[in-house]
Design a protein around this motif. Structure first.
Motif, mmCIF file in Angstrom:
data_model
loop_
_atom_site.group_PDB
_atom_site.id
_atom_site.type_symbol
_atom_site.label_atom_id
_atom_site.label_comp_id
_atom_site.label_asym_id
_atom_site.label_seq_id
_atom_site.Cartn_x
_atom_site.Cartn_y
_atom_site.Cartn_z
ATOM 1 N N MET D 320 -15.860 10.873 1.315
ATOM 2 C CA MET D 320 -14.915 9.679 1.945
ATOM 3 C C MET D 320 -13.708 9.180 1.053
ATOM 4 N N LYS D 321 -13.915 9.158 0.103
ATOM 5 C CA LYS D 321 -12.750 8.634 -1.010
ATOM 6 C C LYS D 321 -11.450 9.373 -0.836
ATOM 7 N N SER D 322 -11.893 10.859 -1.002
ATOM 8 C CA SER D 322 -10.780 11.973 -1.325
ATOM 9 C C SER D 322 -10.071 11.946 0.036
ATOM 10 N N ALA D 323 -10.951 11.837 1.156
ATOM 11 C CA ALA D 323 -10.077 11.955 2.606
ATOM 12 C C ALA D 323 -9.255 10.605 2.523
ATOM 13 N N LEU D 324 -9.866 9.709 2.354
ATOM 14 C CA LEU D 324 -8.794 8.258 2.431
ATOM 15 C C LEU D 324 -7.573 8.554 1.452
ATOM 16 N N PHE D 325 -7.841 9.070 0.229
ATOM 17 C CA PHE D 325 -6.778 9.310 -0.491
ATOM 18 C C PHE D 325 -5.563 10.355 -0.070
ATOM 19 N N LEU D 326 -6.190 11.397 0.659
ATOM 20 C CA LEU D 326 -5.430 12.438 1.336
ATOM 21 C C LEU D 326 -4.627 11.476 2.367
ATOM 22 N N GLY D 327 -5.380 10.961 2.940
ATOM 23 C CA GLY D 327 -4.365 10.022 4.406
ATOM 24 C C GLY D 327 -3.622 9.332 3.779
ATOM 25 N N ALA D 328 -3.787 8.614 2.853
ATOM 26 C CA ALA D 328 -2.779 7.717 1.949
ATOM 27 C C ALA D 328 -1.550 8.505 1.677
ATOM 28 N N GLY D 329 -1.846 9.836 0.939
ATOM 29 C CA GLY D 329 -0.825 10.432 0.721
ATOM 30 C C GLY D 329 0.172 10.909 1.738
ATOM 31 N N VAL D 330 -0.690 11.298 2.992
ATOM 32 C CA VAL D 330 0.475 11.464 4.245
ATOM 33 C C VAL D 330 1.075 10.184 4.362
ATOM 34 N N PHE D 331 0.355 9.048 4.334
ATOM 35 C CA PHE D 331 1.252 7.758 5.059
ATOM 36 C C PHE D 331 2.254 7.564 3.680
ATOM 37 N N GLN D 332 2.168 8.133 2.288
ATOM 38 C CA GLN D 332 3.166 7.779 1.435
ATOM 39 C C GLN D 332 4.363 8.625 1.691
ATOM 40 N N HIS D 333 3.947 10.108 2.133
ATOM 41 C CA HIS D 333 5.007 10.800 2.334
ATOM 42 C C HIS D 333 6.114 10.315 3.568
ATOM 43 N N ALA D 334 5.055 9.683 4.678
ATOM 44 C CA ALA D 334 5.855 9.114 5.697
ATOM 45 C C ALA D 334 6.936 7.867 5.526
ATOM 46 N N ARG D 335 6.364 7.088 4.731
ATOM 47 C CA ARG D 335 7.021 5.868 4.410
ATOM 48 C C ARG D 335 7.625 5.734 2.943
ATOM 49 N N GLY D 336 7.427 6.874 2.017
ATOM 50 C CA GLY D 336 8.277 7.051 0.661
ATOM 51 C C GLY D 336 7.514 5.990 -0.254
ATOM 52 N N SER D 337 6.335 5.393 0.126
ATOM 53 C CA SER D 337 5.901 4.303 -0.969
ATOM 54 C C SER D 337 4.545 4.002 -0.447
ATOM 55 N N THR D 338 3.747 3.499 -1.415
ATOM 56 C CA THR D 338 2.546 3.003 -1.015
ATOM 57 C C THR D 338 2.249 1.597 -0.898
ATOM 58 N N GLN D 339 3.174 0.874 -1.085
ATOM 59 C CA GLN D 339 2.782 -0.584 -0.934
ATOM 60 C C GLN D 339 2.612 -0.814 0.523
ATOM 61 N N LEU D 340 1.486 -1.827 0.622
ATOM 62 C CA LEU D 340 1.080 -1.989 1.913
ATOM 63 C C LEU D 340 2.223 -2.503 2.772
#
Lengths: 297, 102, 167, 606
Positions: D320-340
């Motif tokens: 579960m957690k690695s999947a969530l992180f990978l998703g977050a990685g995609v979103f990071q690429h999308a928005r260029g940052s991980t700030q909510l």
């Protein structure tokens, strides 16, 4: 009594020696020679040098005479004819003869003359040479006699005179005796050729007469000593004792004087050298030889 | 006054004279003569003692002989030194011999 | 008593000559004075009946003092004593010393009790006794004395010989 | 035996080849991870059949290195391999636009190899070595973008946190080896008594350090500075799991007292980390806090006495957690940052990724059909049936509630709001990796019963009450999380929670600053001693000088005076020695007189 007889014997001996000496040196036998020359000397003036050491000058001749007489006093002419039979007779002879040198030294130094002084000191050198040669043969003789009494020395030669018993000692003593009496081959102090009379040069008149007399007596004494120590003194087969000792003494005196005619005078250094390098070893050998003989024989 | 005391007196006086001689003379040879006189005095005493006190013991005489040899010896060596000094310095006057001055 | 007189006579002679030794200005005269002083001592020995020693003393001293005379002549400035030169120094001190020495010896001589005076001994026995003494009890002492004299002779000549090198 | 070694050698060889060759790096890394995955699955199949392969390598004298394949280790190895391979696939896409690929992939391969070695280790020495290596590789990977500010420092902080905790492991290993004389893990587990307690506590310390439990959880939040694949692989499934794995394997050793401590610690961490996650403003930091919270639950399960439940949750959580992180990685690429704040509305923009993200989020929260539900139920059942149920059960429930809350909050923030997102390159590789893990997160629940009978241990009995209770709590959490913003929920705690509960200035305040102060104090003390010694030295010198002076003046003076007086006396005596013979003769005479006097006195006196 003995003393008077002894002095008479000595004077006659001296007279005969003077005659022999005159005869040996001049070849002419003049019996009256000594007496005439003696009187002549007494007549002459006795000169005293300018600055002499007066005491020495005056004392020297008489001291020489006294020394000779003292030496003779101990020598026995016959068993009872002896002036003083000392327990250390043999040694006394040597002691007396030592003062011959003192007399000559005084005679040399007294007149304050060059020749005299040289003559005197030459005789001292000669003494150093001959003194050992006198003492050691006497020691050998005393060893045989086992006492220093001269009479016992003569009696010890009854069997065999020392001359034959210890020839080396005899020769050494004979030469030393000639040295003491400064007879020709060893007459260094009064060398006629070199020192013109040397020690006796300054003396004239009666002092010279006394000197000459003293010398003659000295020769007689030495001859008597030689005869007593080595020729058996008064011992002899036939003649009375005094005759034998007289004959022997005269014979020895004659030989001493004759020896002088044929041997040239020795030089001071030779005298000393031979005295010490040859004389003393021979004398020691003689003592050793006599010791062995006495113990073995 | 027995002979003994005479001899002793003579010995003492000789000793005194010898001592004076030794101390007063300026020359080596004279000093040696002074010594000889002192030794002579000593010998007189020795002989006197031997003759009058112990004639049986010959050691006294032997002692005198020894003193004689000492005299001879002392003279021999003294003159040897004297000769050496004379040859070196030309004189044996004791006044000049001050080399050992401290 | 005669003996005392003779000993005293010879003693006086010895003392007189000893004084002459140091008073004369002539060196040879003082040497011979010493000779006669020693001879007088020899005479005293004879007077005290020690014959052998007396004769020996007389004989020895003759030669010794003569030799001393020679050395006097050799080494002294004015052997003849003609110049009248005074050869002494510190006279006062030495006189005092000499006097004191003599006094001390005299005091000893008189004050000590020497014990009995022995009798007379015949000369012959003396010679015999001395001979035995030398040959037996004191043989060693005499041998050493002999050797000592030999060494002294050699030493003296060694000192006196002219050094080869020196001029 | 060969498959056993291949699991480790595959990625190791890959890392070794990447460094010199430097071309085709992603391919090599994938090949390494693939080999490891294949051999892990083969090993699992053989272990399932009953084989127990093991290998022995020459190690320290008397302590050989062992590799063993028990059911537990085989399952873990397989899980690590699967997650490793899928993250590697994702990383290929993710790192396409980045520089320094060789360094990254070499580090990643090396990490996979080290993790496999840790899991398969049969003896403490190899385990310890592997433990250090994974710490080291995490330092490397966190510090990948070292030129960016703060990255290097956080890498060092992570390393120091774990390193200082590792000391506990060292001590525990020493105690165990000292007691049993051998380093083989299975044999050392029979130890009991005081040694067991001590070893257990120290193991707990090491596990707390590695799995970021309460006092030491600060480093995990900062570790997010590294690239997302690293966070996915290391800081969710493998590295952080090492602590839990250690406790699960050492479970027979742990006495009841230690278990209680483990349980309480786990529960406490769940609460603290949960609250921190709720208050985070950064998506990755939120996920990191949730990781430490989930591991708190696992420790709680171990403390409750049922390591199997912990194992189940570990496996499910990894996916579960690695999947969530990978998703977050995609979103990071999308928005260029991980700030909510920046990521608002990105979910609506990328619907497919958001869908995967939602599936794994719900699985984490414990929604029934997904794997999270099964594993969380196991834990709840374990906590309820443990002997300390009244203490552990509420903690477990609270943990579940908090999980629901922050998952819903994250989903809400991602869904609402507008924001333009750039096109993301390499979506194909990233997509594959992401989908594999999401499917696993969903499906894994079914796989748990066969694993249980493989291990031969009974899972805890699940009463209907417990299941229902768990489900209700989860749903309430989700609803609240979606409805209300975080600060309303946390109320007073929000400020504190935001900083990760830095109690008293956190690690720096508690440890660093006092240490420095102590060092400064020591320095001052040392300087004081130094000054003291100098003072003593100079005093001694003074004494020496004084004595020399007295010696010079006093004694020398005396001797010199003595010398001079002797010289004067000598001079006066010199006049006596004039060198004049007659003077000396006089002296001799005086001497003679003195001797004479003495003799007289002597004789008279007698």
């Amino acid at each position: 009594m003995n003393a008077v007889l002894a002095i008479l014997m000595l004077l006659t001996g001296a007279y005969l020696v003077a005659v022999l000496e005159d005869w040996a040196s001049t070849g002419r036998l003049r019996l009256a020679g000594p007496i005439t020359s003696g009187l002549a000397l007494l007549g002459r003036e006795s000169i005293v040098p300018r600055q002499p050491d007066r005491i020495f000058f005056e004392v020297a001749p008489p001291l020489l005479l006294v020394a000779a007489l003292l030496a003779a006093a101990v020598l026995p002419l016959s068993p009872n004819l002896i002036v003083a039979d000392l327990a250390t007779g043999a040694l006394f002879v040597n002691a007396a003869l030592a003062y011959v040198m003192v007399a000559l030294l005084m005679a040399g130094w007294g007149p304050d003359g060059a020749y005299a002084m040289v003559g005197g000191f030459r005789f001292l050198g000669q003494l150093i040479a001959y003194s050992m040669l006198i003492v050691m043969p006497i020691t050998a003789v005393a060893m045989r006699a086992e006492s220093l009494f001269t009479t016992e020395v003569v009696e010890s030669q009854a069997a065999l005179p020392n001359a034959i018993y210890q020839p080396v000692g005899f020769v050494a003593f004979f030469v030393a005796a000639m040295a003491v009496a400064f007879l020709p081959p060893l007459d260094l102090p009064t060398a006629p050729g070199e020192l013109a009379g040397g020690v006796m040069a300054e003396y004239t008149g009666w002092r010279l007469a006394v000197m000459r007399l003293a010398r003659a007596v000295l020769v007689v004494t030495l001859a008597a000593a030689v005869s007593v120590f080595y020729l058996g003194g008064w011992l002899g087969p036939v003649l009375p004792p005094w005759a034998w000792s007289a004959i022997k003494t005269l014979l020895v005196a004659a030989t001493m004087l004759l020896a002088g005619r044929y041997v040239p005078r020795l030089r001071e250094t030779h005298v000393l050298e031979w005295g010490w390098k040859i004389g003393i070893p021979l004398a020691l050998l003689n003592i050793f030889y006599v010791g062995v003989l006495l113990l073995v024989v | 006054m027995t002979t003994l005391t005479v001899a002793l007196v003579v010995g003492a006086i000789l000793f005194g004279i010898g001592l004076y001689g030794v101390l007063s003379q300026t020359n080596l040879v004279m000093i040696m003569m002074g010594v000889e006189v002192m030794l002579g005095g000593a010998m007189v005493n020795l002989v006197a003692f031997w003759r009058f006190l112990h004639p049986e013991a010959y050691a006294g005489q032997m002692f005198v002989l020894i003193v004689m040899t000492v005299m001879a010896l002392e003279m021999a060596v003294g003159f040897g030194v004297g000769t050496g000094r004379f040859r070196a310095k030309g004189s044996v006057e004791m006044e000049e011999a001050q080399d050992l001055k401290g | 008593m005669l003996q005392a007189i003779f000993t005293g006579f010879f003693g006086l002679a010895a003392i007189w000559f000893a004084v002459v030794v140091f008073r004369t200005s002539s060196m040879v005269r003082s040497a011979l004075a010493l000779l006669f002083s020693q001879a007088a001592i020899g005479g005293m020995f004879l007077a005290m009946q020690t014959e052998f020693l007396g004769v020996l003393q007389i004989m020895m001293m003759a030669t010794e003092m003569a030799i001393m005379a020679i050395f006097m002549v050799m080494y002294m400035m004015d052997p003849g004593g003609l110049g009248g030169m005074d050869m002494t120094h510190q006279k006062r001190a030495s006189q005092v010393a000499g006097a004191l020495g003599a006094l001390a010896a005299l005091a000893v001589a008189f004050l000590t009790g020497w014990g009995p005076i022995a009798g007379e001994v015949r000369p012959a026995e003396q010679v015999y006794g001395l001979g035995i003494e030398i040959m037996e009890r004191s043989m060693l002492i005499f041998e050493t004395a002999g050797v000592t004299i030999l060494t002294a002779m050699i030493a003296a000549t060694a000192i006196a010989i002219k050094r080869r090198g020196s001029k | 035996m060969i498959t056993l070694t291949l699991i480790i050698l595959g990625p190791l060889v890959a890392a070794a080849l990447i460094l010199p060759i430097r071309r085709g790096v992603p391919a090599l890394a994938l090949f390494g991870a693939g080999v490891s995955l294949a051999s892990a699955l083969a090993l699992l199949s053989r272990v399932a059949v009953g084989a127990r392969p093991s290998a022995e390598l020459p190690g320290l004298p008397g302590l050989p290195l062992r590799l063993t394949a028990e059911p537990l280790t085989a399952v873990l190895a397989a899980a690590a391999a699967v997650v490793g391979f899928s993250v590697m696939v994702y990383a290929v896409g993710y790192m396409r636009s980045e520089a320094g690929l060789t360094r990254f992939f070499a580090g990643m391969s090396f990490f996979v190899a080290a993790m496999q070695a840790l899991v398969l280790a049969g003896d403490w020495v190899l385990l310890l070595a592997a433990w250090e290596l994974i710490g080291f590789s995490s330092y490397l990977l966190i510090g990948f973008w070292f030129e960016r500010p703060g990255v290097g420092q956080s890498a060092t902080r992570a390393f120091l946190y774990t390193r200082s905790a590792d000391l506990g492991l060292y001590v525990a290993v020493f105690v165990l080896i000292a007691h049993t004389g051998t380093s083989e893990i299975s044999r050392t587990l029979e130890v009991n008594g005081a040694a067991a307690v001590a070893a257990g506590l120290f193991l707990l310390l090491a596990a707390a350090g590695k799995s970021a439990q309460t006092p030491l959880h600060g480093w995990l939040l900062d570790a997010m500075a590294g690239p997302t694949p690293v966070s996915a692989l290391l800081h969710s499934a493998t590295l952080v799991a090492a602590g839990a794995i250690l406790l699960i394997r050492a479970f027979p050793l742990l006495p009841p007292a230690v278990l209680v401590v483990v349980g309480v610690l786990g529960g406490l961490t769940t609460l603290v980390a949960g609250a921190t996650a709720l208050a985070q403003r950064d998506l990755k930091r939120l996920l990191a806090a949730s990781t430490s919270s989930q591991y708190g639950l696992m420790l709680l399960a171990i403390g409750a006495g049922f390591p199997v439940a912990a194992l189940f949750h570990l496996l499910a959580h990894a996916a579960m957690k690695s999947a969530l992180f990978l998703g977050a990685g995609v979103f990071q690429h999308a928005r260029g940052s991980t700030q909510l704040a920046d990521l608002e509305g990105v979910g609506r923009a990328r619907r497919l990724t958001f869908f995967g993200f939602v599936v794994s989020g719900l699985a984490l929260a414990g929604v029934p059909p997904l794997s999270g539900f099964w594993s969380k139920d196991a834990i709840l059942a374990a906590s309820f049936s443990s002997s300390y149920a009244p203490l552990l059960a509420p903690l477990a429930l609270a943990g579940t509630l908090l999980t629901g809350l922050y998952v819903a909050r994250a989903l809400r923030l991602l869904w609402h709001g507008e924001g333009e997102s750039e096109p993301v390159s390499g979506t194909r590789w990233m997509g594959v990796g992401f989908t594999v893990l999401t499917v696993l997160a969903a499906v894994l629940g079914l796989a748990l019963p066969p694993v249980a009978d493989l291990l031969g241990i009974e899972p805890p009995g699940e009463t209907l009450l417990v299941v229902a209770l768990g489900l209700v709590v989860a749903l309430i959490g989700l609803a609240l999380g979606w409805a209300f913003p975080a600060d309303r929920l946390l109320g007073p705690l929000s400020g504190l929670a935001g900083t990760g509960f830095r109690v008293g200035g956190g690690f720096d305040g508690l440890v660093v600053r006092p240490a420095l102060a102590f060092a400064r104090a020591l320095d001052a003390l040392d300087r004081g001693i130094h000054a003291g010694v100098l003072a003593v030295g100079s005093a001694a010198l003074a004494v020496a000088n004084a004595s020399r002076a007295t010696d010079e003046k006093g004694i020398d003076g005396l001797i010199v005076a003595l010398g001079r007086s002797a010289r004067r006396l000598g001079n006066r005596a010199r006049t006596l020695q004039t060198g004049l013979v007659h003077k000396e003769l006089l002296l001799a005479a005086v001497g003679g007189a003195l001797v004479f006097a003495l003799l007289i006195v002597g004789s008279i006196g007698l």
